[in-house]
Scaffold this motif. Structure first.
Motif, PDB file in Angstrom:
ATOM      1  N   ALA A 112       0.813  -1.221   0.000  1.00 18.15           N
ATOM      2  CA  ALA A 112       0.000   0.000   0.000  1.00 18.15           C
ATOM      3  C   ALA A 112       0.848   1.273   0.000  1.00 18.15           C
ATOM      4  O   ALA A 112       0.304   2.375  -0.046  1.00 18.15           O
ATOM      5  CB  ALA A 112      -0.935   0.001   1.211  1.00 18.15           C
ATOM      6  N   THR A 113       2.161   1.133   0.054  1.00 18.31           N
ATOM      7  CA  THR A 113       3.057   2.293   0.091  1.00 18.31           C
ATOM      8  C   THR A 113       3.006   3.054  -1.236  1.00 18.31           C
ATOM      9  O   THR A 113       2.951   2.445  -2.310  1.00 18.31           O
ATOM     10  CB  THR A 113       4.505   1.845   0.372  1.00 18.31           C
ATOM     11  OG1 THR A 113       4.539   1.148   1.616  1.00 18.31           O
ATOM     12  CG2 THR A 113       5.447   3.032   0.431  1.00 18.31           C
ATOM     13  N   ASP A 114       3.032   4.361  -1.152  1.00 27.20           N
ATOM     14  CA  ASP A 114       3.012   5.212  -2.353  1.00 27.20           C
ATOM     15  C   ASP A 114       4.430   5.283  -2.924  1.00 27.20           C
ATOM     16  O   ASP A 114       5.152   6.263  -2.742  1.00 27.20           O
ATOM     17  CB  ASP A 114       2.502   6.608  -1.987  1.00 27.20           C
ATOM     18  CG  ASP A 114       2.242   7.477  -3.225  1.00 27.20           C
ATOM     19  OD1 ASP A 114       2.702   7.100  -4.321  1.00 27.20           O
ATOM     20  OD2 ASP A 114       1.598   8.532  -3.074  1.00 27.20           O
ATOM     21  N   TRP A 115       4.822   4.215  -3.614  1.00 24.93           N
ATOM     22  CA  TRP A 115       6.183   4.135  -4.140  1.00 24.93           C
ATOM     23  C   TRP A 115       6.487   5.204  -5.200  1.00 24.93           C
ATOM     24  O   TRP A 115       7.616   5.729  -5.226  1.00 24.93           O
ATOM     25  CB  TRP A 115       6.458   2.737  -4.683  1.00 24.93           C
ATOM     26  CG  TRP A 115       6.631   1.729  -3.585  1.00 24.93           C
ATOM     27  CD1 TRP A 115       5.741   0.782  -3.172  1.00 24.93           C
ATOM     28  CD2 TRP A 115       7.770   1.593  -2.725  1.00 24.93           C
ATOM     29  NE1 TRP A 115       6.242   0.057  -2.110  1.00 24.93           N
ATOM     30  CE2 TRP A 115       7.500   0.541  -1.820  1.00 24.93           C
ATOM     31  CE3 TRP A 115       8.999   2.253  -2.639  1.00 24.93           C
ATOM     32  CZ2 TRP A 115       8.396   0.129  -0.844  1.00 24.93           C
ATOM     33  CZ3 TRP A 115       9.901   1.858  -1.656  1.00 24.93           C
ATOM     34  CH2 TRP A 115       9.597   0.811  -0.776  1.00 24.93           C
ATOM     35  N   PRO A 116       5.550   5.571  -6.073  1.00 30.31           N
ATOM     36  CA  PRO A 116       5.853   6.666  -7.015  1.00 30.31           C
ATOM     37  C   PRO A 116       6.208   7.974  -6.303  1.00 30.31           C
ATOM     38  O   PRO A 116       7.108   8.701  -6.739  1.00 30.31           O
ATOM     39  CB  PRO A 116       4.552   6.793  -7.819  1.00 30.31           C
ATOM     40  CG  PRO A 116       3.971   5.411  -7.792  1.00 30.31           C
ATOM     41  CD  PRO A 116       4.269   4.916  -6.398  1.00 30.31           C
ATOM     42  N   GLN A 117       5.524   8.272  -5.196  1.00 26.40           N
ATOM     43  CA  GLN A 117       5.858   9.484  -4.438  1.00 26.40           C
ATOM     44  C   GLN A 117       7.250   9.361  -3.834  1.00 26.40           C
ATOM     45  O   GLN A 117       8.032  10.327  -3.842  1.00 26.40           O
ATOM     46  CB  GLN A 117       4.827   9.743  -3.339  1.00 26.40           C
ATOM     47  CG  GLN A 117       5.092  11.048  -2.582  1.00 26.40           C
ATOM     48  CD  GLN A 117       4.074  11.302  -1.480  1.00 26.40           C
ATOM     49  OE1 GLN A 117       3.137  10.527  -1.288  1.00 26.40           O
ATOM     50  NE2 GLN A 117       4.244  12.404  -0.753  1.00 26.40           N
ATOM     51  N   ILE A 118       7.578   8.180  -3.313  1.00 27.95           N
ATOM     52  CA  ILE A 118       8.908   7.975  -2.739  1.00 27.95           C
ATOM     53  C   ILE A 118       9.975   8.135  -3.812  1.00 27.95           C
ATOM     54  O   ILE A 118      11.016   8.769  -3.580  1.00 27.95           O
ATOM     55  CB  ILE A 118       8.985   6.586  -2.072  1.00 27.95           C
ATOM     56  CG1 ILE A 118       8.177   6.587  -0.775  1.00 27.95           C
ATOM     57  CG2 ILE A 118      10.433   6.194  -1.793  1.00 27.95           C
ATOM     58  CD1 ILE A 118       8.116   5.249  -0.071  1.00 27.95           C
ATOM     59  N   LEU A 119       9.735   7.578  -4.994  1.00 31.51           N
ATOM     60  CA  LEU A 119      10.707   7.713  -6.086  1.00 31.51           C
ATOM     61  C   LEU A 119      10.888   9.181  -6.472  1.00 31.51           C
ATOM     62  O   LEU A 119      12.016   9.639  -6.695  1.00 31.51           O
ATOM     63  CB  LEU A 119      10.246   6.889  -7.287  1.00 31.51           C
ATOM     64  CG  LEU A 119      11.188   6.888  -8.498  1.00 31.51           C
ATOM     65  CD1 LEU A 119      12.569   6.370  -8.127  1.00 31.51           C
ATOM     66  CD2 LEU A 119      10.591   6.047  -9.633  1.00 31.51           C
ATOM     67  N   ALA A 120       9.798   9.930  -6.523  1.00 34.51           N
ATOM     68  CA  ALA A 120       9.890  11.360  -6.857  1.00 34.51           C
ATOM     69  C   ALA A 120      10.696  12.108  -5.803  1.00 34.51           C
ATOM     70  O   ALA A 120      11.513  12.998  -6.135  1.00 34.51           O
ATOM     71  CB  ALA A 120       8.488  11.951  -6.975  1.00 34.51           C
ATOM     72  N   LEU A 121      10.502  11.760  -4.539  1.00 32.47           N
ATOM     73  CA  LEU A 121      11.270  12.408  -3.471  1.00 32.47           C
ATOM     74  C   LEU A 121      12.753  12.056  -3.566  1.00 32.47           C
ATOM     75  O   LEU A 121      13.618  12.912  -3.312  1.00 32.47           O
ATOM     76  CB  LEU A 121      10.713  11.991  -2.103  1.00 32.47           C
ATOM     77  CG  LEU A 121       9.356  12.595  -1.727  1.00 32.47           C
ATOM     78  CD1 LEU A 121       8.755  11.881  -0.524  1.00 32.47           C
ATOM     79  CD2 LEU A 121       9.503  14.096  -1.441  1.00 32.47           C
ATOM     80  N   TYR A 122      13.067  10.820  -3.956  1.00 39.99           N
ATOM     81  CA  TYR A 122      14.475  10.452  -4.134  1.00 39.99           C
ATOM     82  C   TYR A 122      15.107  11.221  -5.289  1.00 39.99           C
ATOM     83  O   TYR A 122      16.291  11.586  -5.222  1.00 39.99           O
ATOM     84  CB  TYR A 122      14.616   8.948  -4.359  1.00 39.99           C
ATOM     85  CG  TYR A 122      14.764   8.170  -3.068  1.00 39.99           C
ATOM     86  CD1 TYR A 122      15.779   8.462  -2.162  1.00 39.99           C
ATOM     87  CD2 TYR A 122      13.870   7.154  -2.734  1.00 39.99           C
ATOM     88  CE1 TYR A 122      15.908   7.767  -0.967  1.00 39.99           C
ATOM     89  CE2 TYR A 122      13.989   6.456  -1.540  1.00 39.99           C
ATOM     90  CZ  TYR A 122      15.007   6.765  -0.667  1.00 39.99           C
ATOM     91  OH  TYR A 122      15.133   6.093   0.517  1.00 39.99           O
ATOM     92  N   HIS A 123      14.342  11.473  -6.335  1.00 43.60           N
ATOM     93  CA  HIS A 123      14.868  12.286  -7.442  1.00 43.60           C
ATOM     94  C   HIS A 123      15.191  13.695  -6.952  1.00 43.60           C
ATOM     95  O   HIS A 123      16.236  14.273  -7.318  1.00 43.60           O
ATOM     96  CB  HIS A 123      13.861  12.329  -8.590  1.00 43.60           C
ATOM     97  CG  HIS A 123      13.847  11.100  -9.448  1.00 43.60           C
ATOM     98  ND1 HIS A 123      14.968  10.639 -10.106  1.00 43.60           N
ATOM     99  CD2 HIS A 123      12.842  10.229  -9.752  1.00 43.60           C
ATOM    100  CE1 HIS A 123      14.658   9.538 -10.777  1.00 43.60           C
ATOM    101  NE2 HIS A 123      13.372   9.261 -10.581  1.00 43.60           N
TER     102      HIS A 123
END
Length: 410
Positions: A307-318
């Motif tokens: 259920a984790t919002d992985w796209p948001q996490i990836l955007a934050l890592y960028h």
């Protein structure tokens, strides 16, 4: 014989006692010796005679007495040698009296700033802080830095000599720009060493992480409008909130995807989310600690790994990669790439991290490669890299976990 609970208490109190003595006498090395003698006395006497009502005050009084004896002996020695120019005033060691109750002042934050003196390089600041504030032994610090104990002992001794005579006080407003960055970085590393110990039988050193959080709280009270201070405190709280679920009954490592999230500390999560939300909405210039805290908040607010919002996490890592030159950021980004874009994208990101000399030989390269290959279905290659990672890590719990992953299922 001291108990684990007593050892934890003494480790927690040691930097506070050291700070009190350095403030009083100004001699870092001699104060450290006096504190160690007081800790030995406590380890022997308290189990036999009972713990005093004020353990910190007891330690300060005993260490103060030891320090006074040391200064008296030093002056007597110099007089015997007819050395001229002794300028240690009488009240330097006689007032207040050694038996006088100590002032109820916690000098640990000031001690932290002293260890992060701008005259010291980061390679000196970090081990000195781990020694003085974190209470780690020289051997433990040497193991964390992968250098011989004798080498680390010399490094710490040189650092103490370099700041000898420095005023024991918090920096003035004009000094903050030169000192705060180093203090935040060292606090971050002290917390990380507590959260995932680089050596020893336990995965975590709870008292070390707790001390880093305590000092970050003090710093946040001093600088309530500094967004990176708030970000660092939020990051610590959001990370520490998972502590109870990170190990199993026998101390074995439990990865985040498999953790029982009902064990996560919801009070810490709520406090961390509030801090980072305020920090992010109060500025349009994001620092690395704010962004890392935002990533941790996304993890902590999810009901499960799926259920984790992985796209948001990836955007934050960028975003994070754009403001910091840290190959570990790229490693973590590879995990998010795997979740969002699949194994091929994750391996490409991992290869970028592996090409950085700062990660040469780091066990996480092989561990993450094994995880990605496992997700891609290449079990044999995954087991090979799990085994390589197990051979490289210094942490027994991590080694056990990686070896288990490297073992074929019956």
């Amino acid at each position: 014989m001291s108990t684990p609970a007593l050892e934890d208490l003494l480790r927690e109190l040691a930097p506070q006692v050291l700070g009190a003595l350095v403030r009083r006498f100004g001699d870092f090395s001699a104060a450290e010796d006096a504190v160690q003698e007081a800790l030995i006395d406590a380890a022997v006497q308290w189990p036999r005679d009972g713990r005093p009502d004020n353990p910190r005050g007891w330690l300060i009084r005993v260490a103060h007495r030891r320090m006074t004896d040391h200064l008296r002996s030093e002056i007597a020695r110099r007089r015997r040698e007819d050395t001229e120019g002794t300028h240690i005033p009488r009240d330097h060691f006689l007032s207040p009296a050694a038996d006088a109750p100590p002032a109820d002042v916690d000098d640990t934050l000031t001690l932290l700033f002293l260890c992060c003196h701008p005259d010291l390089t980061p390679s000196a600041q970090i081990p000195l802080t781990l020694r003085a504030v974190g209470g780690l032994t020289t051997a433990e610090i040497a193991s964390a830095f992968l250098v011989p104990e004798a080498t680390m002992a010399k490094r710490v001794t040189r650092a103490k000599q370099k700041i000898k005579g420095s005023r024991f006080r918090l920096p003035t407003a004009a000094d903050w720009p030169d000192r705060l960055g180093a203090v935040l970085h060292v606090l971050y590393l002290v917390f990380n060493e507590g959260y995932t110990s680089t050596s020893g039988e336990s995965l975590q050193r709870v008292e070390l992480a707790a001390e880093a959080i305590r000092l970050a709280r003090l710093l946040n009270r001093m600088l309530p409008d500094d967004h990176e201070v708030a970000g660092l405190l939020a990051l610590m709280l959001l990370t520490d909130a998972r502590r109870a679920a990170r190990t199993g009954p026998s101390g074995e490592l439990v990865p985040m995807a498999e953790q029982d999230r009902t064990l996560w500390d919801r009070a810490e999560i709520a406090e961390g989310v509030t801090l980072v939300s305020k920090a992010l909405t109060s500025t349009d210039r994001f620092g690395p600690y704010q962004l890392q805290a935002a990533i941790a908040a996304v993890h902590d607010e999810a009901a499960s790994d799926e259920a984790t919002d992985w796209p948001q996490i990836l955007a934050l890592y960028h975003l994070l990669a754009g403001i910091t030159d840290n190959p570990v950021t790229t490693l973590n980004q590879a995990v998010a790439e795997l979740k969002v874009n699949g194994p091929a994208a994750a391996l490409a990101t991992l290869d970028r991290a592996a090409a950085d000399d700062r990660l040469t030989g780091h066990y996480r390269i092989d561990a993450l490669r094994a995880h990605i290959l496992e997700a891609a279905g290449d079990q044999e290659a995954a087991r090979t890299h799990y085994q390589k990672a197990a051979q490289s890590t210094q942490s027994p719990p991590e080694r056990t976990y990686l070896q288990k992953k490297a073992t074929p299922n019956p």
